[in-house]
Design an enzyme around this catalytic site. Sequence first.
Site, PDB file in Angstrom:
ATOM      1  N   ASP A  25       2.676 -12.974   1.668  1.00 45.03           N
ATOM      2  CA  ASP A  25       3.726 -12.116   2.241  1.00 45.03           C
ATOM      3  C   ASP A  25       5.100 -12.753   2.156  1.00 45.03           C
ATOM      4  O   ASP A  25       6.092 -12.085   1.867  1.00 45.03           O
ATOM      5  CB  ASP A  25       3.410 -11.814   3.704  1.00 45.03           C
ATOM      6  CG  ASP A  25       2.398 -10.688   3.855  1.00 45.03           C
ATOM      7  OD1 ASP A  25       1.753 -10.331   2.856  1.00 45.03           O
ATOM      8  OD2 ASP A  25       2.242 -10.176   4.974  1.00 45.03           O
ATOM      9  N   GLU A  34       0.817  -1.216   0.000  1.00 40.62           N
ATOM     10  CA  GLU A  34       0.000   0.000   0.000  1.00 40.62           C
ATOM     11  C   GLU A  34       0.853   1.270   0.000  1.00 40.62           C
ATOM     12  O   GLU A  34       0.492   2.270  -0.627  1.00 40.62           O
ATOM     13  CB  GLU A  34      -0.948  -0.002   1.201  1.00 40.62           C
ATOM     14  CG  GLU A  34      -1.927  -1.160   1.241  1.00 40.62           C
ATOM     15  CD  GLU A  34      -2.784  -1.293  -0.008  1.00 40.62           C
ATOM     16  OE1 GLU A  34      -2.895  -0.313  -0.776  1.00 40.62           O
ATOM     17  OE2 GLU A  34      -3.330  -2.381  -0.232  1.00 40.62           O
TER      18      GLU A  34
END
Length: 902
Positions: free
Chosen positions: A315, A259
């Site tokens: 991740d 983000e």
Amino acid sequence: MKILLRIAPFLFAFLFLNQELTSQDYPVVRCHSVEAEEARRARNPNMETIEQFEKWMSKTISENENRSSVVTTIPVVFHIIHNNSSVGSGTNISATYINAQLDQLNNDFRKIVGTSGYNTNPVGADSEIEFCMAAVDPSGNTLSEPGINRINRVSKGWSAPPYGTCLGGNFNDAYIEGTIKPQSQWNPNDYMNIWVMDINCGILGYAQFPNSSGLSGLGSNNGSANTDGVVLIYSSVGSTVTPFPGAAPYNKGRTATHEVGHFLGLRHIWGDTNCGTDYCNDTPTQQTSSGGCPNTTTCDGVNDMVENYMDYSDDSCMNIFTNNQKSRMQTVLSNSPRRGSLGNSTACSGGSGNSCSSTVSSFPYSESFEGGLGAWSNGGGDDFNWTRRSGSTPSGSTGPSSASNGSFYIYMESSSPNYSNKRAIITGPCLNLSGAPTATATFKYHNYGSNAMGSLDFQVSTNGNNWTTVWNVSGNQGNSWKTATVNLNSYTGQTLYIRFNGITGTTWQGDMAIDNFVVTTTTGGGGSSCSTTVNSSTYSEGFESSFGLWTQGSGDDTNWTRRSGSTPSSGTGPSSATEGSFYAYVESSSPHYPSKKAYLDSPCINLDGLANKLVNFKYHMYGSAMGTLLLRVSTNNGVSWSTAWSKSGNQGNSWQNANVDLASFSGVVKLRFDFTTGSSYTSDCAIDGFSIGSSSGGGSSCESINVSITFDNYPEETSWQITNSSNSVVASGNNYGSQPDGSTINIPACLPNGCYTFTIFDSYGDGICCSYGNGSYTVTNGANQVVVSGGSFGSSESSNFCLSNASREDVSDQIQEDIVLKVFPNPSSGLFNIEMFTEGDADEVNLSLYNLLGEVVFAKAEQTERGMNIYQVDLSDLSAGTYLLNVRVGSQMRTERLVVYR
């Protein structure tokens, strides 16, 4: 640590991040940034279009191509939106995960070596963007928790979480954008605002794209100033070292990395359309988002870059920003409103920069905490403090029993309420390295407890705000003091902040301790000159009449000794030299154990004058409590050292051969044998027959081989060894945790003619291909022929090969027709029965037990008869865990997994 639950990408729609989200029937949505941008455009038709923004971006990238290299530091404030919860419960997450998240951002954006943010991809970039925790709020008040603003939603009158609505599966962020952000945002010109909360509809996070520079003909913005920032679901906050509990596979901090990439102008790697563009030429065109960590090729015949932070991969899979992505982010920082001012903010330093409360300018500097904490102090922004102590820690089966040096040490007490994943920070004095060409820190550490032990970092900073981890250890390291050496040469000429950052594990058995901290430097010119330098084409030493040009190193605990015949202690050490009459050894009897250091230093050796750079020596490491032997190399006459070879554990009662290639070094070097004793007197270690520069590897006929390993995404799980026909280890390798994921190493060796067995181990039990990276291995002989290869296996895989004129037919009379092996009880508390049925004639059977690092921890020879044979082995003195038993008869071998419990 690998994810135990391995699910295909098409099931991701049914994965949920935590118990609260599971109660909502919404699939995980990795990122909402594009949808949020579309919603803002719908509310504000005058916003510039994507095409206008990219036209501006392309122009300004071109204008900024020749910018000088400058690191930009961005102050960060995390607004923790909680539901009237105490710190550490619910959405009011502890500072441990916030601090871990900041570490992960820095590791990823700076591509820091030795962390999960590092990669070896030729287009992988250090973005030259760092992040620091805000030290003050907008009014200049010092934050009790740096970078954290906790907001009780009840006191604000906000509705109860989760935030955002989810009608028909479509997320609506109007409440977040219209109420939460405007009522809690700090000045976006001085802070990057990150809101952490519980989000509806399975959303992991989203960000507001940057505005352009307002060039003529372009729209004015991509969103209002009072909504600018990043939104994260609380369970995504953490790091690869400190993941948020129970929220895999999106709990290691990469949602924030993704983000913040959007916040700085990056698009999704697939361009949000089928084989679209992200406006970066060095990212392969990709059909759509990725899930998990696949190996796919979609649009242009090139493998998808699923490791890119701007994909939707797990991740643990992510590890790269590219050079073109870096250019985009740097262009935004140079030109975009609000983004451009963040680098000039003083929010991390309270307006004037952090000052050192105490500065050391005279070296060597040492602190053993005998009279107190000295210049060290417990830091803020953590969960509890380090404590000074003498003797044992209060809890059994964890922590040291005494100091490493003197009577006192400092430690972290892990008993409740200091676990799970609680952080303790202790900050040392600043180090003025302005006049030091080189600098090295050494210290003793003790990490002993359960298998759920936490992690310990040694961190440095040049401003007291942005901390870089330069050394790390995780997990149970055994009940002994260990020595760490940290090279600080890249920080010379500056004033350096230092601290220890400890994070507890998941039980009370996680005490960690530090002692005998020392910083040494050189003055002027980078070190003293060599008193003796070997310049000949070959050099050897057998310690027959003396130590020759070798000397005892300084800063250790005991000395190496010359000896003929057996060592004084039974059950350890050699019975004679491997050549001649004398050898060098370390006596481990009291007071020389446990974990005592002994250094033996070579003269300076001019590598450029050698016929080749192959070091050969014999070593003997026999005893039930054996320690670790290192061969280390210094290029600055002993100021700092790097490890070229290592061996740990009992290697059996015979001399072993080591070959170490120093091809990566040049010029004048010094070598050091660095031995650490084990946990009892039965850990004598000896060396003999040292030579360097001889193509024959110490005088015996041998053939060059090369072991090449391409790692998967978990290099730390891989180890290997080569054993000869006597089941003695003649070459091995382990401790590859510092190697980048997917990297390749080549290890040369020289072995006498004969037949050997190559065994590769994976401590997790899934090989090195293909679920978590496409790893592989080969062994090639002197003719560059592949004699062993593989990659897909379980816990281990063994292959036989022969060198020169030897072949397996040479020993055909020893080959057994078949071996049937059974081990029981398994698991066991220590006593194992081994049943072996063989159709062959009477022969010798060799039983060897390895830990999951590939180290021999038990060896025994027995006799076999045709038919059923029964043996017993007592492993009650070994630590609880999983081991691999190799049973060899002639050329036949079987491997069985053993589990020891306590």
